[in-house]
Design a protein around this motif. Sequence first.
Motif, mmCIF file in Angstrom:
data_model
loop_
_atom_site.group_PDB
_atom_site.id
_atom_site.type_symbol
_atom_site.label_atom_id
_atom_site.label_comp_id
_atom_site.label_asym_id
_atom_site.label_seq_id
_atom_site.Cartn_x
_atom_site.Cartn_y
_atom_site.Cartn_z
ATOM 1 N N PRO A 121 126.852 -43.872 1.183
ATOM 2 C CA PRO A 121 126.375 -44.939 2.074
ATOM 3 C C PRO A 121 125.993 -44.383 3.445
ATOM 4 O O PRO A 121 126.637 -44.651 4.458
ATOM 5 C CB PRO A 121 127.577 -45.882 2.146
ATOM 6 N N VAL A 122 124.930 -43.565 3.456
ATOM 7 C CA VAL A 122 124.440 -42.917 4.676
ATOM 8 C C VAL A 122 122.970 -43.279 4.844
ATOM 9 O O VAL A 122 122.208 -43.280 3.868
ATOM 10 C CB VAL A 122 124.593 -41.380 4.579
ATOM 11 N N ASN A 123 122.566 -43.574 6.070
ATOM 12 C CA ASN A 123 121.164 -43.882 6.344
ATOM 13 C C ASN A 123 120.430 -42.586 6.665
ATOM 14 O O ASN A 123 120.714 -41.925 7.662
ATOM 15 C CB ASN A 123 121.059 -44.862 7.520
ATOM 16 N N GLU A 124 119.482 -42.200 5.819
ATOM 17 C CA GLU A 124 118.853 -40.887 5.935
ATOM 18 C C GLU A 124 117.981 -40.773 7.180
ATOM 19 O O GLU A 124 117.268 -41.710 7.565
ATOM 20 C CB GLU A 124 118.014 -40.584 4.693
ATOM 21 N N ALA A 125 118.027 -39.595 7.792
ATOM 22 C CA ALA A 125 117.208 -39.311 8.970
ATOM 23 C C ALA A 125 115.720 -39.380 8.624
ATOM 24 O O ALA A 125 115.307 -39.068 7.506
ATOM 25 C CB ALA A 125 117.549 -37.928 9.521
ATOM 26 N N SER A 126 114.927 -39.785 9.599
ATOM 27 C CA SER A 126 113.469 -39.858 9.408
ATOM 28 C C SER A 126 112.778 -39.100 10.535
ATOM 29 O O SER A 126 111.879 -39.616 11.188
ATOM 30 C CB SER A 126 113.000 -41.317 9.378
ATOM 31 N N VAL A 127 113.221 -37.861 10.749
ATOM 32 C CA VAL A 127 112.698 -37.048 11.849
ATOM 33 C C VAL A 127 111.846 -35.910 11.293
ATOM 34 O O VAL A 127 112.083 -35.419 10.188
ATOM 35 C CB VAL A 127 113.862 -36.477 12.691
ATOM 36 N N PRO A 128 110.836 -35.465 12.029
ATOM 37 C CA PRO A 128 110.039 -34.314 11.599
ATOM 38 C C PRO A 128 110.925 -33.086 11.425
ATOM 39 O O PRO A 128 111.876 -32.870 12.175
ATOM 40 C CB PRO A 128 109.044 -34.126 12.753
ATOM 41 N N GLY A 129 110.603 -32.301 10.404
ATOM 42 C CA GLY A 129 111.404 -31.127 10.104
ATOM 43 C C GLY A 129 112.431 -31.359 9.019
ATOM 44 O O GLY A 129 112.966 -30.394 8.465
ATOM 45 N N HIS A 130 112.703 -32.628 8.714
ATOM 46 C CA HIS A 130 113.606 -32.968 7.609
ATOM 47 C C HIS A 130 112.758 -33.010 6.344
ATOM 48 O O HIS A 130 111.868 -33.848 6.212
ATOM 49 C CB HIS A 130 114.267 -34.320 7.886
ATOM 50 N N LEU A 131 112.996 -32.081 5.416
ATOM 51 C CA LEU A 131 112.105 -31.880 4.269
ATOM 52 C C LEU A 131 111.804 -33.165 3.500
ATOM 53 O O LEU A 131 110.634 -33.430 3.191
ATOM 54 C CB LEU A 131 112.687 -30.816 3.332
ATOM 55 N N PRO A 132 112.796 -33.979 3.144
ATOM 56 C CA PRO A 132 112.469 -35.203 2.412
ATOM 57 C C PRO A 132 111.512 -36.119 3.180
ATOM 58 O O PRO A 132 110.659 -36.782 2.572
ATOM 59 C CB PRO A 132 113.833 -35.870 2.214
ATOM 60 N N GLU A 133 111.616 -36.140 4.507
ATOM 61 C CA GLU A 133 110.688 -36.925 5.328
ATOM 62 C C GLU A 133 109.300 -36.280 5.307
ATOM 63 O O GLU A 133 108.288 -36.961 5.090
ATOM 64 C CB GLU A 133 111.219 -37.008 6.758
ATOM 65 N N ASP A 134 109.256 -34.972 5.503
ATOM 66 C CA ASP A 134 107.959 -34.280 5.576
ATOM 67 C C ASP A 134 107.225 -34.298 4.239
ATOM 68 O O ASP A 134 105.990 -34.371 4.207
ATOM 69 C CB ASP A 134 108.168 -32.827 6.018
ATOM 70 N N GLN A 135 107.974 -34.219 3.136
ATOM 71 C CA GLN A 135 107.364 -34.130 1.809
ATOM 72 C C GLN A 135 107.276 -35.472 1.086
ATOM 73 O O GLN A 135 106.870 -35.531 -0.068
ATOM 74 C CB GLN A 135 108.149 -33.137 0.948
ATOM 75 N N GLY A 136 107.700 -36.540 1.734
ATOM 76 C CA GLY A 136 107.510 -37.877 1.180
ATOM 77 C C GLY A 136 108.498 -38.288 0.110
ATOM 78 O O GLY A 136 108.180 -39.158 -0.703
ATOM 79 N N PHE A 137 109.703 -37.706 0.110
ATOM 80 C CA PHE A 137 110.692 -38.175 -0.857
ATOM 81 C C PHE A 137 112.003 -38.599 -0.182
ATOM 82 O O PHE A 137 113.063 -38.590 -0.782
ATOM 83 C CB PHE A 137 110.945 -37.137 -1.961
ATOM 84 N N ARG A 138 111.900 -39.023 1.075
ATOM 85 C CA ARG A 138 113.052 -39.590 1.775
ATOM 86 C C ARG A 138 113.568 -40.808 1.010
ATOM 87 O O ARG A 138 112.825 -41.493 0.317
ATOM 88 C CB ARG A 138 112.657 -39.985 3.186
ATOM 89 N N SER A 139 114.852 -41.084 1.147
ATOM 90 C CA SER A 139 115.454 -42.222 0.468
ATOM 91 C C SER A 139 114.669 -43.512 0.705
ATOM 92 O O SER A 139 114.331 -43.846 1.842
ATOM 93 C CB SER A 139 116.897 -42.419 0.959
ATOM 94 N N ALA A 140 114.399 -44.222 -0.376
ATOM 95 C CA ALA A 140 113.740 -45.520 -0.287
ATOM 96 C C ALA A 140 114.751 -46.649 -0.114
ATOM 97 O O ALA A 140 114.358 -47.811 -0.042
ATOM 98 C CB ALA A 140 112.904 -45.767 -1.544
ATOM 99 N N GLU A 141 116.022 -46.311 -0.061
ATOM 100 C CA GLU A 141 117.090 -47.306 0.060
ATOM 101 C C GLU A 141 117.756 -47.154 1.418
ATOM 102 O O GLU A 141 118.484 -46.180 1.656
ATOM 103 C CB GLU A 141 118.131 -47.116 -1.053
ATOM 104 N N GLU A 142 117.526 -48.090 2.311
ATOM 105 C CA GLU A 142 118.179 -48.011 3.615
ATOM 106 C C GLU A 142 119.693 -48.100 3.440
ATOM 107 O O GLU A 142 120.198 -48.956 2.708
ATOM 108 C CB GLU A 142 117.690 -49.135 4.527
#
Length: 436
Positions: A121-142
């Motif tokens: 139950p962690v809200n994933e970071a959405s900052v540049p340099g975070h690979l899932p954010e940069d590559q488009g696979f960041r968590s879709a579940e807030e």
Amino acid sequence: MIHLDEYADRLEPLLKGWRRQFHREPETGWTEYRTTWRIYEELSRLSFTLYIGDDCLVNEARMGVPAEAELRKAEEKARAAGVPETLLKQISRGRTGVVATMDTGKPGPETAMRFDIDALPVNEASVPGHLPEDQGFRSAEEGRMHACAHDGHTAIGLAVAHFLHDHQHQLRGTFVLLFQPAEEGSRGAKAMVEKGWLDHADYFLGGHIGIEDLPVGTISAGSDQFLATSKFDLAFTGTAAHAGKRPEEGKNALLAAAACVQNLHSIAPHSGGATRLNVGTLKAGSGRNIIPEQAYLTGETRGETEELNRYVLEETKRISEAAAAMYGVTADFSVCGTGTVAACDQELKQLITKAASRTDQVTQVLDSVSLGASEDVTHMINRVQKKGGLASYMIFGTPLPAGHHHPSFDFDEAVLKIGFLAFASAVTEISLTEEE
């Protein structure tokens, strides 16, 4: 000949693809419906007998199962995502996870392997340099994130399954793959253990990405310093009242909880060794002008021995009862997860070290890495050893831009191939050793 490096290189795109899919769709313990479905669908194409729902685990042995409303919400989300109704019915009410077995038809040992599948139950970071954010696979579940590499563990497990399927004619014995739900909070392993999946295992292998910041290519053949742990829920119930008009009629559950938290974090250290306590959440009250009737907190105790953990747990219970008495409220204390201590077998660690020479991509093998935390895989390790088998828990090195359970946690995806190779080389070594 089994050419491990060539096979791993061919699998690498699949490993990354699986990891990223699971990362986009994180599900916390006992709500891993979509995750279970995707694992089941992938394994159904291979030469395994699959077990889910009541055939996979013992319901009564599950711990910390979410409330019915949370389970229903997760099931509706799974239904909307396309999980077939027939499968969803089998795993409903939090009966998630998959067990896959394969008999090669040739006499040999039984080797069990465990891969945990739940998120945090962690809200994933959405900052540049975070690979899932940069590559488009960041968590879709807030509010949900794979912040402990279980997405990678699941991908490694699927890769191992493909390896066993493709090489079953060159291997010997029986294989059991445990895709375990609810590792976080130490809630899920016992439910699979009690089903008997480890009772006939000659060898047991588990593993974890990260833990320490190590170069990719480094693995540890085993782990030590598993801390015993108890996860607890605590509810204080008082009496609501008007904070201005009739404050004396109220019994303040929030103050009881606050006093409890302060004193829990003041539990005396023990001369027998290291202990830990953490209160992770505290929720209380309903309005600024209302004496709080309810307060809820969740926390955990840990100790480097069972006795030390028991000391902290008993102190926790005593303090919670005292805080309740101080404010005239009631306290409802319950344990919702447990992990124990364990030790890896040196004989199996030596076999894993020898096996790593079968691949050029594992460049260093450490004997052991200290976990310094808790893992309910210990229930599996201990059951295998109790029945006469050998068990170990490997570590797969990777640089860590942020620590486990942090919103910016991530790992170098090259470690996925190394984790797979650690399992596959060990399985190969076990098979050939038994043949000799």
